[in-house]
Design a protein around this motif. Structure first.
Motif, short mmCIF file in Angstrom:
data_model
loop_
_atom_site.label_atom_id
_atom_site.label_comp_id
_atom_site.label_asym_id
_atom_site.label_seq_id
_atom_site.Cartn_x
_atom_site.Cartn_y
_atom_site.Cartn_z
N GLY A 38 0.79 -1.23 0.00
CA GLY A 38 0.00 0.00 0.00
C GLY A 38 0.82 1.27 0.00
N ALA A 39 2.14 1.16 -0.08
CA ALA A 39 2.99 2.35 -0.02
C ALA A 39 3.01 3.08 -1.35
CB ALA A 39 4.42 1.96 0.36
N ALA A 40 2.97 4.42 -1.31
CA ALA A 40 3.09 5.27 -2.49
C ALA A 40 2.22 4.76 -3.64
CB ALA A 40 4.53 5.35 -2.95
N PRO A 41 0.90 4.95 -3.57
CA PRO A 41 0.00 4.43 -4.60
C PRO A 41 0.47 4.80 -6.01
CG PRO A 41 -1.24 5.44 -2.82
CD PRO A 41 0.20 5.75 -2.56
N ASP A 42 0.26 3.89 -6.93
CA ASP A 42 0.72 4.08 -8.30
C ASP A 42 -0.05 5.20 -8.97
OD1 ASP A 42 2.07 3.60 -10.65
OD2 ASP A 42 0.66 2.05 -11.32
N ASP A 43 0.67 6.07 -9.67
CA ASP A 43 0.05 7.15 -10.44
C ASP A 43 -0.36 6.60 -11.79
OD1 ASP A 43 -0.72 9.38 -11.76
OD2 ASP A 43 1.21 10.44 -11.64
N PHE A 44 -1.66 6.58 -12.04
CA PHE A 44 -2.18 5.99 -13.28
C PHE A 44 -1.63 6.71 -14.51
CE2 PHE A 44 -5.29 5.69 -16.72
CZ PHE A 44 -5.43 4.33 -16.83
N PHE A 45 -1.36 8.01 -14.40
CA PHE A 45 -0.96 8.81 -15.55
C PHE A 45 0.55 8.93 -15.72
CE2 PHE A 45 -5.15 10.32 -14.25
CZ PHE A 45 -5.85 10.18 -15.43
N ARG A 46 1.34 8.24 -14.87
CA ARG A 46 2.78 8.38 -14.99
C ARG A 46 3.28 7.71 -16.27
NH1 ARG A 46 5.87 3.94 -13.79
NH2 ARG A 46 4.78 2.17 -12.87
N ASP A 47 4.46 8.09 -16.72
CA ASP A 47 5.08 7.54 -17.92
C ASP A 47 5.78 6.23 -17.57
OD1 ASP A 47 6.50 6.91 -20.16
OD2 ASP A 47 7.07 8.98 -20.61
N ARG A 48 5.18 5.10 -17.95
CA ARG A 48 5.73 3.80 -17.57
C ARG A 48 6.90 3.39 -18.45
NH1 ARG A 48 0.73 4.08 -15.86
NH2 ARG A 48 0.00 2.83 -14.10
N VAL A 49 7.12 4.08 -19.56
CA VAL A 49 8.26 3.77 -20.41
C VAL A 49 9.53 4.41 -19.86
CG1 VAL A 49 9.25 4.01 -22.71
CG2 VAL A 49 6.81 3.50 -22.44
N GLU A 50 9.41 5.67 -19.45
CA GLU A 50 10.57 6.39 -18.95
C GLU A 50 10.90 6.05 -17.51
OE1 GLU A 50 12.52 8.19 -20.73
OE2 GLU A 50 11.32 7.98 -22.54
N GLU A 51 9.89 5.63 -16.74
CA GLU A 51 10.09 5.36 -15.31
C GLU A 51 9.76 3.92 -15.00
OE1 GLU A 51 8.18 6.80 -11.03
OE2 GLU A 51 7.70 7.86 -12.87
N GLY A 52 10.66 3.24 -14.34
CA GLY A 52 10.45 1.83 -14.00
C GLY A 52 9.40 1.65 -12.91
N GLN A 53 8.80 0.47 -12.90
CA GLN A 53 7.80 0.14 -11.89
C GLN A 53 8.46 -0.07 -10.54
OE1 GLN A 53 4.40 -0.23 -12.07
NE2 GLN A 53 4.41 -0.64 -9.88
N ALA A 54 7.90 0.53 -9.50
CA ALA A 54 8.43 0.36 -8.14
C ALA A 54 8.17 -1.07 -7.67
CB ALA A 54 7.79 1.36 -7.20
N LEU A 55 9.16 -1.67 -7.02
CA LEU A 55 9.01 -3.02 -6.50
C LEU A 55 8.17 -3.00 -5.23
CD1 LEU A 55 12.61 -4.50 -6.88
CD2 LEU A 55 10.66 -4.78 -8.42
N ARG A 56 7.34 -4.02 -5.07
CA ARG A 56 6.54 -4.19 -3.87
C ARG A 56 6.83 -5.58 -3.30
NH1 ARG A 56 6.42 0.48 -3.69
NH2 ARG A 56 4.77 1.84 -4.43
N ALA A 57 6.88 -5.67 -2.00
CA ALA A 57 7.18 -6.95 -1.35
C ALA A 57 6.11 -7.99 -1.68
CB ALA A 57 7.28 -6.75 0.16
#
Length: 375
Positions: A292-311
């Motif tokens: 639940g940490a730092a909810p994903d921004d639906f509008f972020r650029d997923r090509v330029e920015e990697g997906q944050a790892l979650r446990a």
């Protein structure tokens, strides 16, 4: 980025698998049979040890040897200490690595050397050092390697490493899943003769059969929805795996899985035994890596920015000690923090069979994760 469509495209998988890792995983059962035959031809079955060694020392490079030390230590239990001689040196190259015997090593100890290379000068020097101290030496390495001459000169027992016909044209990658079984199987047969664990010829054949059946379930031609290895790889695509294990076989497989993820997939992972895994990793379920940490921004650029790892908890289970299980508490802890869980529990069988199944599934998963991630 993780390309899930690659997992169900057998031709694309074959093109991406330039190191032949899927082939190595699929051939694990054949490697066990060949290695068991080489061990018998080397005379391991006719050995009549005077008794159990005081300590078993294991030397060799890379993930495979580290895994062998962990596996043998778990299987031998309290019967005999299994100690890995960790290499030192300025680089992870055959000529730069150094091994030394501990000062207390002597005639009542056993030195096992396992290497897919055999050209390491320091291993040959280690054999000579062991000979001068009266330490019995058993080596598993490729035929014709310089180490074979050193072992013969020290009156040690040499078992050729099991290879496949294609290895003559393409050298075996040290991290290939089949390498582990090629090196481990003769040592299992040896320790069976010393009485430290149970690994007779019929048990090794059952291990090979279990590896073959698991390869059929986890092979590239099996779709993701019915393939446990591909499913696990997909679940770990954007996760930090917290590998929680229960049982001796599962504990060894869990640490092997963590090492395989790092080496074959380029992914971090943490492994620990239950119940201690829960307090050891508990903070990871509530911090920045929590689901639940730092909810994903639906509008972020997923090509330029990697997906944050979650446990994500990966629960590997074997038969719990004395019938007591911490699995229920582990599930409760993970779910109370909205942390997803992946579970693997092998079919019934001996410790070696359940160990083989867990290692085979997780090896395939590590390879699939690496290939689909472009590692």
């Amino acid at each position: 980025m993780f390309d899930e469509t690659l997992l169900d495209d057998t031709e694309a998988l074959a093109r991406a698998d330039r190191r032949g890792l899927l082939r190595g995983a699929a051939e694990a059962g054949a490697r066990v049979r060949t290695a068991a035959r080489y061990a018998a031809e080397a005379g391991i079955g006719e050995l009549k040890p005077d008794g159990r060694p005081r300590a078993i020392l294991i030397a060799g490079p890379g993930t495979a040897t580290a895994g062998i030390a962990e596996l043998l230590g778990r299987l031998a239990g309290a019967a005999c200490p299994v100690i890995r001689l960790r290499p030192t040196g300025v680089a992870p190259a055959a000529g730069a690595l150094r091994w030394d015997l501990p000062g207390w090593a002597g005639p009542v100890d056993l030195l096992l050397i396992a290497t897919p290379d055999g050209s390491e000068p320091s291993l040959s020097l280690l054999v000579e050092q062991a000979y001068r101290r009266g330490v019995t030496v058993v080596a598993v390495c490729p035929t014709g390697a310089p180490l074979t001459e050193a072992a013969a000169g020290a009156h040690g027992l040499l078992v050729p490493m099991a290879t496949s016909p294609r290895d003559q044209d393409e050298p075996t990658a040290p991290s290939a899943p089949g390498v582990l079984w090629a090196l481990l199987t003769p040592l299992l047969a040896l320790l069976d003769r010393t009485g430290l664990l149970a690994a007779p010829a019929d048990s090794l054949e059952k291990v090979a059969d279990r590896l073959d059946r698991t390869a059929e379930r986890c092979g590239p031609a099996i779709a993701t929805y019915s393939n446990p290895a591909k499913t696990l790889a997909s679940e770990l695509a954007e996760a930090l795996p917290l590998i929680w294990t229960e049982g001796a076989a599962a504990g060894a497989a869990g640490r092997r899985f963590a090492a395989a993820l790092a080496e074959l997939s380029g992914r971090p992972a943490l492994a620990a035994d239950l119940p201690e895994a829960m307090p050891a990793h508990g903070a990871l379920l509530t911090g920045d890596l929590a689901a639940g940490a730092a909810p994903d921004d639906f509008f972020r650029d997923r090509v330029e920015e990697g997906q944050a790892l979650r446990a994500r908890v990966v629960l590997l289970r074997d038969r719990p000690v004395d019938g007591l299980s911490a699995a229920f508490a582990a599930r409760e802890l993970a779910l109370s923090h909205s942390t997803a869980i992946s579970e693997l529990e092998p079919e019934e069988g001996s410790d070696l069979e359940t160990l083989a199944e867990l290692i085979a599934v997780t090896d395939f998963a590590a390879v699939y994760l690496g290939l689909a991630s472009g590692t």
